[in-house]
Design a protein around this motif. Structure first.
Motif, mmCIF file in Angstrom:
data_model
loop_
_atom_site.group_PDB
_atom_site.id
_atom_site.type_symbol
_atom_site.label_atom_id
_atom_site.label_comp_id
_atom_site.label_asym_id
_atom_site.label_seq_id
_atom_site.Cartn_x
_atom_site.Cartn_y
_atom_site.Cartn_z
ATOM 1 N N THR A 1 12.867 2.791 -16.246
ATOM 2 C CA THR A 1 13.001 1.226 -16.661
ATOM 3 C C THR A 1 11.551 0.861 -17.656
ATOM 4 O O THR A 1 10.623 1.478 -17.103
ATOM 5 N N ALA A 2 11.443 0.080 -18.160
ATOM 6 C CA ALA A 2 10.431 -0.563 -19.166
ATOM 7 C C ALA A 2 11.031 -2.147 -19.270
ATOM 8 O O ALA A 2 11.916 -2.706 -18.891
ATOM 9 N N LYS A 3 9.815 -3.039 -19.983
ATOM 10 C CA LYS A 3 9.905 -3.957 -20.205
ATOM 11 C C LYS A 3 9.366 -4.695 -21.702
ATOM 12 O O LYS A 3 9.556 -3.947 -21.910
ATOM 13 N N ILE A 4 10.602 -5.541 -21.688
ATOM 14 C CA ILE A 4 10.243 -6.072 -23.109
ATOM 15 C C ILE A 4 9.087 -6.545 -23.263
ATOM 16 O O ILE A 4 9.023 -7.479 -22.542
ATOM 17 N N ASP B 1 5.960 9.159 -21.780
ATOM 18 C CA ASP B 1 6.925 8.338 -20.460
ATOM 19 C C ASP B 1 8.265 9.708 -21.015
ATOM 20 O O ASP B 1 9.442 8.714 -20.029
ATOM 21 N N ASN B 2 8.491 9.915 -21.733
ATOM 22 C CA ASN B 2 9.694 11.734 -22.374
ATOM 23 C C ASN B 2 10.311 10.501 -22.696
ATOM 24 O O ASN B 2 11.744 10.703 -23.222
ATOM 25 N N VAL B 3 10.454 8.827 -23.393
ATOM 26 C CA VAL B 3 10.801 8.754 -24.187
ATOM 27 C C VAL B 3 11.259 9.179 -25.522
ATOM 28 O O VAL B 3 10.445 9.057 -26.220
ATOM 29 N N LYS B 4 12.162 9.480 -26.507
ATOM 30 C CA LYS B 4 12.376 10.105 -27.414
ATOM 31 C C LYS B 4 13.349 9.168 -28.362
ATOM 32 O O LYS B 4 14.377 7.932 -28.218
ATOM 33 N N VAL B 5 13.695 9.314 -29.528
ATOM 34 C CA VAL B 5 14.596 8.582 -30.726
ATOM 35 C C VAL B 5 15.939 8.751 -30.241
ATOM 36 O O VAL B 5 15.943 10.283 -30.087
ATOM 37 N N ASN B 6 16.544 7.732 -30.070
ATOM 38 C CA ASN B 6 17.902 7.852 -30.168
ATOM 39 C C ASN B 6 18.457 7.770 -28.828
ATOM 40 O O ASN B 6 19.403 7.701 -28.369
ATOM 41 N N ASP B 7 17.416 7.940 -27.963
ATOM 42 C CA ASP B 7 17.861 7.474 -26.224
ATOM 43 C C ASP B 7 18.223 5.939 -26.358
ATOM 44 O O ASP B 7 17.966 5.351 -26.869
ATOM 45 N N ASN C 1 2.603 6.422 -28.379
ATOM 46 C CA ASN C 1 1.851 6.663 -27.250
ATOM 47 C C ASN C 1 3.022 6.000 -25.269
ATOM 48 O O ASN C 1 3.130 7.168 -24.612
ATOM 49 N N ASN C 2 3.278 4.684 -25.790
ATOM 50 C CA ASN C 2 3.530 3.730 -25.406
ATOM 51 C C ASN C 2 4.301 2.137 -25.258
ATOM 52 O O ASN C 2 4.824 2.059 -24.142
ATOM 53 N N TYR C 3 4.427 2.868 -26.229
ATOM 54 C CA TYR C 3 5.085 1.570 -26.599
ATOM 55 C C TYR C 3 6.205 2.053 -27.309
ATOM 56 O O TYR C 3 6.245 3.265 -28.180
ATOM 57 N N SER C 4 7.914 1.250 -27.711
ATOM 58 C CA SER C 4 8.517 2.573 -28.716
ATOM 59 C C SER C 4 9.178 0.812 -28.865
ATOM 60 O O SER C 4 9.515 0.013 -28.276
ATOM 61 N N THR C 5 10.343 1.183 -30.979
ATOM 62 C CA THR C 5 11.070 0.089 -31.198
ATOM 63 C C THR C 5 12.374 0.614 -30.667
ATOM 64 O O THR C 5 13.363 1.173 -30.425
ATOM 65 N N ALA D 1 7.313 1.661 -23.533
ATOM 66 C CA ALA D 1 7.658 3.198 -22.375
ATOM 67 C C ALA D 1 7.746 3.621 -24.158
ATOM 68 O O ALA D 1 8.012 3.786 -24.872
ATOM 69 N N GLY D 2 7.086 4.699 -23.817
ATOM 70 C CA GLY D 2 7.356 5.723 -25.282
ATOM 71 C C GLY D 2 6.895 7.341 -24.235
ATOM 72 O O GLY D 2 7.752 7.703 -23.502
#
Length: 280
Positions: free
Chosen positions: A135-138, A158-164, A181-185, A154-155
């Motif tokens: 769960t991530a905050k916008i 947090d084990n977030v990957k491209v195409n999740d 590391n801690n944020y994603s687009t 989340a990045g």
């Protein structure tokens, strides 16, 4: 429940009968003593006897009144106790009925689970598909005629990957295109570069969800498609990014080989999203 009502009615009848009996006895005693008093006053001689009798009658009446009051209070207490135990009995019976109903539901659920497992074994369906969620905050969004994206907190840590894939409260809203590391687009589904294979829920019409001319559409529908207004569109599972069956939008207009849709989630009202990564 009918038996319980009969029991309650019987208790109420007994209490009312007791109260009526006490009232009748008191009235009879009072009437008799009054008549006796009148007789002694007017027909008794000498006066000393009449006075003594009158005092005795008065004391008896006072004592009778006290006894009657205590009897009424006792009857009221018994009535209150009977009502209390009546409520307890009704509650107990209701709880027993609910327990029996829950037991039947549990038995049915166990039976259905066993049947489902047996059918999966027959069809050779994979039993264990691991789904990981974050769960991530916008923290920011950018929506313009040229691009639509969001930044989530989340990045890679947090084990977030491209195409999740990214889900809102009701359905799919985009996918991860870049991670830190801690944020994603997140590329939102109404971005001009987004292309998602979809299928309509009822008519099973297949196409590609894309943004064209500032409208979100299903394009490349077959000529004989039967897409209808009001249908929910889902991910079709074609391609390697989006699993099948995720709800996305609702068809609001059909024109030739295109269908105009409206997202299930309002992107302006979402504060938190779910980042989902499916691995077999």
């Amino acid at each position: 429940m009918a038996i319980l009502e009969n029991r309650v009615q019987t208790k109420n009848n007994l209490i009312e009968l007791s109260k009526f009996t006490l009232f009748f006895i008191r009235k009879s005693l009072v009437t008799a003593l009054i008549l006796l008093s009148c007789f002694l006053l007017y027909f008794s001689y000498p006066k000393t006897i009449a006075t003594f009798a009158l005092d005795s009658i008065g004391k008896t009446l006072s004592l009778g009144t006290i006894v009657y009051g205590q009897s009424v209070n006792t009857a009221k207490s018994l009535y209150s106790m009977a009502s209390y135990f009546q409520d307890l009995e009704a509650e107990n019976l209701q709880l027993k009925l609910e327990i029996a109903s829950l037991s039947k539901t549990q038995e049915l659920a166990s039976s259905l689970k066993a049947e489902n497992t047996a059918l999966k074994e027959i069809l050779n369906v994979p039993q264990n598909i691991e789904e990981k969620f974050v769960t991530a905050k916008i923290v920011g969004t950018m929506m313009s005629p040229f691009t639509s994206y969001a930044i989530i907190q989340a990045g890679e840590n947090d084990n977030v990957k491209v195409n999740d894939i990214i889900r809102g409260t009701k359905g799919l809203i985009g996918r991860i295109t870049e991670t830190g590391n801690n944020y994603s687009t997140v590329m939102l589904i109404n971005d001009h570069n987004s292309r998602i294979p979809v299928i309509t829920e009822n008519s099973k019409a297949r196409g590609i969800l894309a943004r064209q001319d500032n409208n979100l559409k299903i394009i490349y529908l077959q000529e004989d498609h039967n897409a209808q207004v009001g249908e929910i569109i889902l991910t079709s599972g074609d391609g390697k990014i989006f699993p099948r069956g995720i709800p996305i939008a609702t068809v609001i207009k059909v024109k030739d080989r295109e269908a105009f849709v409206e997202m299930l989630d309002d992107l302006n009202k979402i504060d938190f999203v779910v980042v989902a990564s499916n691995t077999e």
